[in-house]
Write a protein that holds these residues in place. Structure first.
Motif, short mmCIF file in Angstrom:
data_model
loop_
_atom_site.label_atom_id
_atom_site.label_comp_id
_atom_site.label_asym_id
_atom_site.label_seq_id
_atom_site.Cartn_x
_atom_site.Cartn_y
_atom_site.Cartn_z
N PHE A 165 -31.29 -25.33 14.36
CA PHE A 165 -31.92 -26.07 12.97
C PHE A 165 -33.14 -25.18 12.57
O PHE A 165 -33.35 -25.02 11.27
N ILE A 168 -32.27 -21.87 10.92
CA ILE A 168 -31.54 -22.06 9.59
C ILE A 168 -32.60 -22.36 8.71
O ILE A 168 -32.46 -21.84 7.35
N GLN A 169 -33.54 -23.12 9.08
CA GLN A 169 -34.80 -23.55 7.79
C GLN A 169 -35.51 -22.25 7.82
O GLN A 169 -36.12 -22.17 6.59
N GLN A 172 -33.60 -20.31 5.23
CA GLN A 172 -33.64 -21.05 3.92
C GLN A 172 -34.88 -20.98 3.11
O GLN A 172 -35.03 -20.66 1.98
N ARG A 186 -29.75 -23.78 1.62
CA ARG A 186 -29.61 -24.53 2.93
C ARG A 186 -28.16 -24.42 2.90
O ARG A 186 -27.59 -24.02 4.06
N THR A 187 -27.24 -24.40 1.76
CA THR A 187 -25.81 -24.36 2.18
C THR A 187 -25.45 -22.94 2.75
O THR A 187 -24.63 -22.82 3.46
N ALA A 190 -26.81 -22.60 6.25
CA ALA A 190 -25.93 -23.16 7.04
C ALA A 190 -24.54 -22.90 7.53
O ALA A 190 -24.07 -22.77 8.87
N GLN A 191 -23.88 -22.57 6.38
CA GLN A 191 -22.61 -22.16 6.34
C GLN A 191 -22.46 -20.53 7.06
O GLN A 191 -21.48 -20.41 7.82
N PHE A 193 -24.55 -19.58 9.74
CA PHE A 193 -24.42 -20.08 11.01
C PHE A 193 -23.19 -20.40 11.58
O PHE A 193 -22.64 -20.15 12.62
N ASN A 194 -22.49 -21.57 10.71
CA ASN A 194 -21.18 -22.15 11.05
C ASN A 194 -20.22 -20.83 11.11
O ASN A 194 -19.33 -21.00 12.05
#
Length: 257
Positions: A165, A168-169, A172, A186-187, A190-191, A193-194
Motif C-alpha cells: 500500500f 502504491i501510495q 500515486q 490510484r486506479t 493499484a491495477q 501492482f495487481n
C-alpha cells in the motif's frame, strides 16, 4: 456446508468473515464482546453472538484476536477432540494454544485480502486439515511452512500488504504531482501492482527476466529502473520485512514468559 465460527471481528476477523461469506458453502457465526463490531459484520454471518458458548459446536473455530487476548479467550473456550481451532495470533505458537484446548490446533498467517478472496496465507499444522485447506483455498492461495518460519511469513504476507500500500501510495502521489487526477492515478497504480502480481504468479520466468521484458533499451522503463538500481530501495524494503519479523519474534518471547 462447513460450520465456522470466528472469534474477534476486527480488521482481520472481519476480512475472513467477508471472504467466507462471498465464497459460499459456509455456515458462519461471529463472536465479539463489542456489539458494534458484530453489527459491522452481520450481513456476512448467519449468526452473531456475544456468548462464547455459541461457538463451541462449530467444526472450525478461528481465533482472530490480538495475541494478549488469546489466553483470556482460551480460559472460557471449551472445545472437544475432533474440532479444529485455527489461530492467527502473531507470535503465539500452536504448543501454547494446544496446551489450553482439546481441539486440533492449526496456525495460519492470513492477510486482509481475504476480504476479496485474494489472500496470501501461510499455514502450519501436524497434518493437513481438509476444512482449513478448503477455507484457505476459497480465500486465495496458501503455502505450508514449518512453524519456526511463521515469523518470516508474518512479515512477508501478514505485514506485506501495508508495504505494498505504501508503494502504491508513493506512485500515486508522484503521478498526481505530474498532473494525473488522484482517482485515475490510484486506479492505475493499484491495477499495475495487481497485474504485475498476476504476471509473476502465472509466468514461469524469474523476476529478473520479467523486469528485462519491460525494459526496452533506451526506453522509459530502463530510465526509471536505473534510479531504482542506484538507490537502496531493495534494502529498505528488505529491512522493513526484517523489522516485522523481529517484532514477531519479540511478541513470541513475551508470550512465552
Amino acid at each position: 456446508m462447513i460450520d465456522v465460527s470466528v472469534i474477534g471481528c476486527g480488521n482481520m476477523g472481519g476480512a475472513l468473515l467477508t471472504g467466507l461469506s462471498r465464497a459460499g458453502g459456509y455456515r458462519i457465526t461471529a463472536y465479539d464482546v463489542d456489539p458494534d463490531a458484530l453489527e459491522a459484520v452481520s450481513e456476512h454471518c448467519d449468526r452473531t453472538t456475544t456468548d462464547l458458548g455459541d461457538v463451541r459446536d462449530s467444526e472450525v473455530v478461528v481465533l482472530a484476536v490480538k495475541p494478549d487476548i488469546v489466553p483470556l479467550v482460551l480460559e472460557d473456550l471449551d472445545l472437544r477432540p475432533g474440532q479444529t481451532l485455527v489461530t492467527i495470533a502473531a507470535g503465539v505458537s500452536r504448543a501454547q494454544v494446544g496446551a489450553e484446548t482439546d481441539a486440533t490446533v492449526v496456525r495460519i498467517m492470513p492477510n486482509l485480502a481475504a476480504e476479496t478472496r485474494a489472500m496470501a496465507a501461510a499455514v502450519s499444522w501436524d497434518d493437513p486439515d481438509e476444512h482449513v485447506g478448503q477455507m484457505l483455498s476459497d480465500l486465495g492461495a496458501y503455502v505450508e511452512v514449518d512453524e519456526d518460519l511463521m515469523h518470516v511469513a508474518t512479515a512477508l504476507n501478514g505485514s506485506g500488504p501495508a508495504f505494498v500500500f505504501y508503494l502504491i501510495q508513493a506512485m500515486q502521489e508522484r503521478a498526481v504531482e505530474e498532473g494525473l487526477d488522484p482517482d485515475d492515478a490510484r486506479t492505475l497504480a493499484a491495477q499495475t501492482f495487481n497485474g504485475a502480481a498476476e504476471t509473476v504468479l502465472r509466468s514461469d520466468r524469474d523476476l529478473d527476466s520479467l523486469i528485462d521484458a519491460v525494459c526496452s533499451p533506451g526506453g522509459t522503463t530502463i530510465e526509471g529502473m536505473e534510479v531504482l538500481f542506484d538507490s537502496d530501495a531493495d534494502t529498505a524494503v528488505g529491512d522493513a520485512l526484517t523489522a516485522a519479523r523481529k517484532r514477531s519474534e519479540e511478541l513470541a518471547g513475551a508470550d512465552a514468559e
